[in-house]
Design a protein around this motif. Structure first.
Motif, PDB file in Angstrom:
ATOM      1  N   THR A 222      23.280 -27.079 -28.150  1.00 45.19           N
ATOM      2  CA  THR A 222      24.419 -27.615 -27.866  1.00 45.19           C
ATOM      3  C   THR A 222      24.988 -27.673 -26.622  1.00 45.19           C
ATOM      4  O   THR A 222      25.802 -26.512 -26.657  1.00 45.19           O
ATOM      5  CB  THR A 222      25.731 -28.352 -28.647  1.00 45.19           C
ATOM      6  OG1 THR A 222      24.894 -29.099 -30.051  1.00 45.19           O
ATOM      7  CG2 THR A 222      26.170 -29.128 -27.998  1.00 45.19           C
ATOM      8  N   PRO A 223      24.661 -27.924 -25.114  1.00 40.12           N
ATOM      9  CA  PRO A 223      25.352 -27.526 -24.047  1.00 40.12           C
ATOM     10  C   PRO A 223      26.936 -27.187 -24.151  1.00 40.12           C
ATOM     11  O   PRO A 223      27.915 -28.222 -24.716  1.00 40.12           O
ATOM     12  CB  PRO A 223      24.764 -27.857 -22.926  1.00 40.12           C
ATOM     13  CG  PRO A 223      24.453 -29.739 -23.509  1.00 40.12           C
ATOM     14  CD  PRO A 223      23.629 -29.053 -25.127  1.00 40.12           C
ATOM     15  N   GLY A 224      27.630 -26.423 -23.274  1.00 41.23           N
ATOM     16  CA  GLY A 224      28.945 -26.441 -23.019  1.00 41.23           C
ATOM     17  C   GLY A 224      29.882 -26.149 -24.378  1.00 41.23           C
ATOM     18  O   GLY A 224      28.928 -25.338 -25.520  1.00 41.23           O
ATOM     19  N   ALA A 225      31.342 -25.728 -24.313  1.00 39.16           N
ATOM     20  CA  ALA A 225      32.102 -25.197 -25.111  1.00 39.16           C
ATOM     21  C   ALA A 225      32.125 -25.364 -26.624  1.00 39.16           C
ATOM     22  O   ALA A 225      31.224 -26.644 -27.228  1.00 39.16           O
ATOM     23  CB  ALA A 225      33.254 -24.725 -24.565  1.00 39.16           C
TER      24      ALA A 225
ATOM     25  N   GLU B 191      30.972 -20.297 -25.135  1.00 40.69           N
ATOM     26  CA  GLU B 191      30.170 -20.778 -25.441  1.00 40.69           C
ATOM     27  C   GLU B 191      29.186 -19.960 -25.863  1.00 40.69           C
ATOM     28  O   GLU B 191      28.983 -18.804 -25.751  1.00 40.69           O
ATOM     29  CB  GLU B 191      29.651 -20.790 -23.267  1.00 40.69           C
ATOM     30  CG  GLU B 191      30.458 -22.034 -23.194  1.00 40.69           C
ATOM     31  CD  GLU B 191      30.219 -22.569 -21.386  1.00 40.69           C
ATOM     32  OE1 GLU B 191      28.977 -22.704 -21.441  1.00 40.69           O
ATOM     33  OE2 GLU B 191      30.590 -23.122 -21.334  1.00 40.69           O
TER      34      GLU B 191
END
Length: 63
Positions: free
Chosen positions: A35-38, A2
């Motif tokens: 952008t959130p997350g992996a 991330e």
């Protein structure tokens, strides 16, 4: 993997957007949006380049 941003260092100059526009963007107030997350596998190299190329060292990799 991330990616995070230190908002005290970020000047939102959009160098990262040039490397990985699928992960980084600027909002209407010219603030960096991540952008959130992996990070998708196909974006890892570009995001790593964005982190390395950040002129203010405001980006970092976690996880």
């Amino acid at each position: 993997m991330e990616v995070g941003v230190d908002r005290t260092l970020c000047e939102a100059n959009a160098v990262c957007v040039g490397f990985a526009p699928e992960v980084f963007d600027l909002d209407d107030d010219e603030e960096l949006v991540v952008t959130p997350g992996a990070v998708p596998a196909e974006q890892v190299e570009r995001v790593s380049q964005a982190v390395s190329g950040c002129p203010k060292n405001a980006l970092f990799i976690t996880g």
